[in-house]
Each structure stands twice: as structure tokens, then as C-alpha cells.
Write a protein that holds these residues in place. Sequence first.
Motif, PDB file in Angstrom:
ATOM      1  N   THR A  52      33.864  13.081 -46.814  1.00 40.38           N
ATOM      2  CA  THR A  52      33.285  13.118 -45.463  1.00 40.38           C
ATOM      3  C   THR A  52      31.883  12.516 -45.450  1.00 40.38           C
ATOM      4  OG1 THR A  52      32.636  14.545 -43.619  1.00 40.38           O
ATOM      5  CG2 THR A  52      32.449  15.490 -45.813  1.00 40.38           C
ATOM      6  N   GLN A 101      26.735  23.845 -36.071  1.00 39.51           N
ATOM      7  CA  GLN A 101      27.315  22.524 -36.300  1.00 39.51           C
ATOM      8  C   GLN A 101      28.151  22.150 -35.095  1.00 39.51           C
ATOM      9  OE1 GLN A 101      29.332  23.852 -40.169  1.00 39.51           O
ATOM     10  NE2 GLN A 101      30.833  22.382 -39.396  1.00 39.51           N
ATOM     11  N   GLY A 102      28.844  21.013 -35.186  1.00 41.17           N
ATOM     12  CA  GLY A 102      29.533  20.491 -34.009  1.00 41.17           C
ATOM     13  C   GLY A 102      30.612  21.409 -33.477  1.00 41.17           C
ATOM     14  N   ARG A 103      31.405  21.999 -34.375  1.00 40.38           N
ATOM     15  CA  ARG A 103      32.535  22.811 -33.901  1.00 40.38           C
ATOM     16  C   ARG A 103      32.073  24.069 -33.194  1.00 40.38           C
ATOM     17  NH1 ARG A 103      35.073  23.010 -39.719  1.00 40.38           N
ATOM     18  NH2 ARG A 103      33.978  21.032 -39.673  1.00 40.38           N
ATOM     19  N   GLU A 106      31.701  22.952 -29.757  1.00 42.86           N
ATOM     20  CA  GLU A 106      33.042  22.815 -29.165  1.00 42.86           C
ATOM     21  C   GLU A 106      33.594  24.176 -28.758  1.00 42.86           C
ATOM     22  OE1 GLU A 106      35.171  21.020 -32.388  1.00 42.86           O
ATOM     23  OE2 GLU A 106      34.079  19.142 -32.205  1.00 42.86           O
ATOM     24  N   PHE A 126      39.125  14.919 -32.454  1.00 47.39           N
ATOM     25  CA  PHE A 126      38.996  15.222 -33.879  1.00 47.39           C
ATOM     26  C   PHE A 126      39.704  16.558 -34.153  1.00 47.39           C
ATOM     27  CE2 PHE A 126      36.639  16.909 -37.581  1.00 47.39           C
ATOM     28  CZ  PHE A 126      37.071  15.962 -38.478  1.00 47.39           C
ATOM     29  N   THR A 128      38.890  19.526 -35.363  1.00 44.96           N
ATOM     30  CA  THR A 128      38.298  20.788 -34.900  1.00 44.96           C
ATOM     31  C   THR A 128      38.251  20.844 -33.372  1.00 44.96           C
ATOM     32  OG1 THR A 128      36.049  19.870 -34.976  1.00 44.96           O
ATOM     33  CG2 THR A 128      36.807  21.044 -36.933  1.00 44.96           C
ATOM     34  N   ASN A 187      36.535   8.841 -34.364  1.00 44.90           N
ATOM     35  CA  ASN A 187      36.773   9.167 -35.774  1.00 44.90           C
ATOM     36  C   ASN A 187      38.257   9.191 -36.138  1.00 44.90           C
ATOM     37  OD1 ASN A 187      36.517  10.110 -38.405  1.00 44.90           O
ATOM     38  ND2 ASN A 187      35.958  12.176 -37.812  1.00 44.90           N
ATOM     39  N   ASP A 216      31.761  13.396 -27.131  1.00 43.29           N
ATOM     40  CA  ASP A 216      31.658  13.944 -28.486  1.00 43.29           C
ATOM     41  C   ASP A 216      30.828  12.895 -29.212  1.00 43.29           C
ATOM     42  OD1 ASP A 216      31.945  14.477 -31.168  1.00 43.29           O
ATOM     43  OD2 ASP A 216      34.027  15.132 -31.017  1.00 43.29           O
ATOM     44  N   CYS A 218      28.993  12.679 -32.064  1.00 46.20           N
ATOM     45  CA  CYS A 218      28.638  12.748 -33.498  1.00 46.20           C
ATOM     46  C   CYS A 218      28.089  11.439 -34.068  1.00 46.20           C
ATOM     47  CB  CYS A 218      29.867  13.103 -34.334  1.00 46.20           C
ATOM     48  SG  CYS A 218      30.576  14.671 -33.941  1.00 46.20           S
ATOM     49  N   ARG A 219      28.693  10.319 -33.678  1.00 47.02           N
ATOM     50  CA  ARG A 219      28.303   9.035 -34.286  1.00 47.02           C
ATOM     51  C   ARG A 219      27.816   8.061 -33.208  1.00 47.02           C
ATOM     52  NH1 ARG A 219      32.695  11.305 -36.780  1.00 47.02           N
ATOM     53  NH2 ARG A 219      32.379  11.834 -38.985  1.00 47.02           N
ATOM     54  N   SER A 256      27.543  16.983 -33.556  1.00 47.91           N
ATOM     55  CA  SER A 256      27.330  17.461 -34.911  1.00 47.91           C
ATOM     56  C   SER A 256      26.188  16.657 -35.496  1.00 47.91           C
ATOM     57  CB  SER A 256      28.597  17.246 -35.742  1.00 47.91           C
ATOM     58  OG  SER A 256      28.297  17.433 -37.110  1.00 47.91           O
ATOM     59  N   LYS A 259      26.181  14.235 -38.803  1.00 48.81           N
ATOM     60  CA  LYS A 259      26.506  12.810 -38.887  1.00 48.81           C
ATOM     61  C   LYS A 259      25.268  12.023 -38.458  1.00 48.81           C
ATOM     62  CE  LYS A 259      30.730  14.848 -38.479  1.00 48.81           C
ATOM     63  NZ  LYS A 259      30.916  16.273 -38.234  1.00 48.81           N
ATOM     64  N   ARG A 405      41.108   8.209 -45.260  1.00 48.49           N
ATOM     65  CA  ARG A 405      39.756   7.828 -44.879  1.00 48.49           C
ATOM     66  C   ARG A 405      38.821   7.909 -46.082  1.00 48.49           C
ATOM     67  NH1 ARG A 405      36.053  11.559 -41.043  1.00 48.49           N
ATOM     68  NH2 ARG A 405      35.903  12.672 -43.028  1.00 48.49           N
TER      69      ARG A 405
HETATM   70  N1  F0G Z   1      33.799  15.701 -33.636  1.00 46.02           N
HETATM   71  C1  F0G Z   1      33.979  14.682 -34.481  1.00 46.02           C
HETATM   72  C2  F0G Z   1      34.335  13.331 -33.950  1.00 46.02           C
HETATM   73  C3  F0G Z   1      33.850  14.892 -35.855  1.00 46.02           C
HETATM   74  O1  F0G Z   1      34.021  13.868 -36.689  1.00 46.02           O
HETATM   75  C4  F0G Z   1      33.497  16.181 -36.325  1.00 46.02           C
HETATM   76  C5  F0G Z   1      33.389  16.446 -37.751  1.00 46.02           C
HETATM   77  C6  F0G Z   1      33.302  17.200 -35.406  1.00 46.02           C
HETATM   78  C7  F0G Z   1      33.456  16.916 -34.061  1.00 46.02           C
HETATM   79  C8  F0G Z   1      32.938  18.603 -35.831  1.00 46.02           C
HETATM   80  O2  F0G Z   1      31.635  18.656 -36.318  1.00 46.02           O
HETATM   81  O3  F0G Z   1      31.873  19.324 -38.716  1.00 46.02           O
HETATM   82  O4  F0G Z   1      29.723  19.623 -37.508  1.00 46.02           O
HETATM   83  O5  F0G Z   1      31.648  21.063 -36.985  1.00 46.02           O
HETATM   84  N2  F0G Z   1      33.808  15.679 -38.608  1.00 46.02           N
HETATM   85  C9  F0G Z   1      33.707  15.808 -40.042  1.00 46.02           C
HETATM   86  C10 F0G Z   1      34.481  14.700 -40.681  1.00 46.02           C
HETATM   87  C11 F0G Z   1      33.995  17.133 -40.589  1.00 46.02           C
HETATM   88  O6  F0G Z   1      34.680  14.750 -41.895  1.00 46.02           O
HETATM   89  O7  F0G Z   1      34.866  13.752 -39.990  1.00 46.02           O
HETATM   90  P1  F0G Z   1      31.212  19.726 -37.449  1.00 46.02           P
END
Ligand code: F0G
Length: 457
Positions: A52, A101-103, A106, A126, A128, A187, A216, A218-219, A256, A259, A405
Motif C-alpha cells: 500500500t 483515518q479515511g474509513r 466514511e 474503494f 472500505t 484507486n 473521496d 485521498c489522492r 485519508s 495518502k 496492485r
Molecule cells: N478511499 C480510498 C480511495 C482509499 O484508497 C482508501 C485507502 C480509503 C478510502 C480508506 O482510507 O485507509 O485511511 O481508512 N486505501 C488504502 C490502500 C488502504 O491501500 O489503497 P484509510
Amino acid sequence: MRPFHTIIEPFRIKSVEAVKFTTRAERAAALEAARHNVFLLKGDDVLIDLLTDSGTGAMSSAQWGALMQGDETYAGSRSFYRFEQAVRDLTGFAHIIPTHQGRAAERILFHTVVKPGDVVPNNNHFDTTRANIEVEDAEARDLVVAEGRQPSLVRPFKGNIDVDALDQLLARDGASVPLVMVTVTNNSGGGQPVSLANLRAVRAICDRYRKPFFLDACRFAENAWFIKQREDGQHDRSPRDIAREMFRLADGCTMSAKKDGLANIGGFLAMNSDEWAEKCRTLLILTEGFPTYGGLAGYDLEAIARGLEEVVEEPYLKYRIRSTEYLGEKVAAAGVPIIQPPGGHAIYIDARAMLPHVAPLEYPGIALVNALYVEAGVRGVEIGSVMFGLQPDGSEKAAAMDLVRLAIPRRVYTQSHIDYVAEAVIAVAERRDAIRGYRIRSAPRVLRHFTAEFEPL
Ligand code: F0G
């Protein structure tokens, strides 16, 4: 003056961490002990960890310095106000709610606004995100454009959501859609970007049907860089300016910070709605913490505030996106099928195409991940029928794609590490015919990929 073509890492290294070398026999034994699930390996048994890009990045000396400025005041911490200012400058949202964290963002958002029977559209959810919707007995519906499902097709914005499909969904079942989401970059669909034009079209549809639009995010910075490179009329804008526009098209976001926050932990939920924010903060206090820390230490908030500034710097994004592309070019040149073009944070190998003799429900992604680990100590992750194949009713169905991945942690590995990874992938590809599938020996009902136990066939 002769221009330079070598894109270098835009940093020098101040502190290093040794990696542990193992023999093939040691790796085979470690994998066996981990019941053939690389999530259950000890990190020390991994040489190059591409499981990851989340929370695995290297912080800058400025971030480490900022940690010492962390204010651990329970309520009203100075670090929270710094964090809030950084997030607000970037996103423009009225309410900024820190989460661990991100989840967690969510979970709080969906538990607050999603009812049983609802449908939440997204380009691709994603794992989660999907799980946090399904746990509310609602449906997470993926509406990525058709080209986003064709791995070898080269198109600039394969992360776009299908706006016609979104329009139809809202026209037919609008009453059961509490919000529209778009994931940047996408993702689960190969780290592919979403264009500004697509985000603007989603905004217009959401205005027409009066639906809130959440990113969302994250990136977000990697997405902004792709927009700068690939979208007409965007070349002269700064990534930060593009990112600010992306956020201003939306009504809120989940994030999150592990990232594109360039931090090891943290995240946030942000939105403009006063009503939703009040409900979300109530749940936050119940499960995360007081609204000025939300499950984070003051020093984490400092690291994120600084990380959000560094992540939109051009030299960083140029190096970041190029290093992923470099790995993709190397393995693709050797005939390894990958999602084209390379994504922002990861290369996605098309395991189903690479191992056509392994049926989707014999998990070609797991077979490839495990072969790569035994071959070279490189750990990737399956994004396929194990991660997404289990249906809410307990039945099993092959996922749309079986991918592996290889996610690249930010600012951690150098070009020679990446050269080694390419060599490993190519070595596995050369003996692909000998690779066999797996069956699941035991697995939980939710997010089974983390802890499932496998048996080689
Ligand atoms: N949304 C996306 C697009 C993500 O890629 C992730 C996490 C999350 C939400 C949740 O965030 O981990 O901080 O709770 N992705 C990681 C990955 C775990 O490996 O792609 P999180």
C-alpha cells in the motif's frame, strides 16, 4: 543551454532504515506460515513493500520538526486550528472534522446520511467505502466510464464517472440516493484520474437533482497533476490551484491523510452542510474524539497540515507520477499486461490476462502476489475476486477485473529499488505457466481479503 531529461528525486536522504534480505526458502516458509495471505506476513520478512501507499510514506524534515510543535490540548488545540486552516485553504469547506483515518470519515458520513435500501453511486468504491455503505444495508454502485473497465486501453481520464448512467440513476431512483461520490484518483479502477470536465458535469447533475456531491479525495494531488498534464487549458495552472477547483466543485469530502496528506496516520471529513456536520460531530465524539482532535494527537494534525502543503509542490508531483510511470513502462515493455496508462500511485498488473490458465475463482491475483513474494520478497496486493467477489448475500462472483496492485509509498524507494521490482515482475512473468491458483480455506464475511486463509491448488 541543453535541457536535462533525468527527473530526480526532489529530496536528499537524512535518515535510513535497513531492509532485511531473505532466501527463497525462507520466504516460502514465511508464506506458508501466513496461510498464503501476504497480509498475514511479518513486515520484516518483506524486502520491498508495495502492499500500500497508505501511511507508508516518508515525512519531510519539516514535518518531523512540526511534530515538536504539536499542542496536545484536549479541546481547542493550537494544532487543530493550524490543521483546520490548511484544510480550509485547500478545500474551502465550512466544516472540517478530523478523523483517525479515511474509513472513520466514511463510517461517520455514511452512518449519518445513508438509510437501508439507499444507493450511493461512485466511479469505483474503494473496499472500505463499499463496506461502510453495505453495513448500512445500502448499495454501493460503481459507475465508472466503460473505458475504465478496459485495462489495455490508453485514455487520459479512465477514472471518470459515467455521467449518463448517473443522470439515469438519479432520474429513476433519485429518492434513494443520499449523495453522489467520486473517488480521485480512482484507486479500485487502476489509480486513474478524473478530469475537471467530468467533475464539472457531476456538479451540474447534482445541482439539477439537488444532491450533495462528495469527493473521496485521498489522492487529490496526484489527480490534479494528471489534470495539469492531460486536460486542455490546464497546463499553466499550479497543481494547488487545480486541486482547489476540484474541491470547490464538491459539497464535501472524505479524506485519508495517509495518502496525499503525506502523513503516517490521519484523515478528515469536510462539508458545507451545517445540518449534516452537526450530526457527524455528534457521532465523532462518540467514536473518535472531541472535534478538535478526532482521534489524532496534536502532532499528527501538525504533520498533516504541513503535508498538505508539500504534496502539491510541482517538483514532488513530477517525480512522484514519473516514478510510477517508469515502473509501468519497464514491465509493459517486457510484455507484462498492466492497466494502461500507469496510475498515479501504483501499477496494476492484469493478473487474469497474465495467468489465463487460472480461473477467476481460483484467484489469479493471489497466485501472482504470492509468486512475486516468493521470487523476490516484493509484496503487492490483490484487487480482484477475493477483495470484491463476495456478495452481500454470501454468494461469490468473479470481480470485474483480477488485478495485482504494486503501490508505491511516497518518497521511500529510490530508482534502483524500482528497477529491482521490475526485474522481479519480469522473472515471474517468464515462468507464469507454472503458477497455480488457490482456494479459500476460511474467511470472514466482511473485508475477507485481510484475513482469509488460502490453500494452493
Ligand atoms: N478511499 C480510498 C480511495 C482509499 O484508497 C482508501 C485507502 C480509503 C478510502 C480508506 O482510507 O485507509 O485511511 O481508512 N486505501 C488504502 C490502500 C488502504 O491501500 O489503497 P484509510
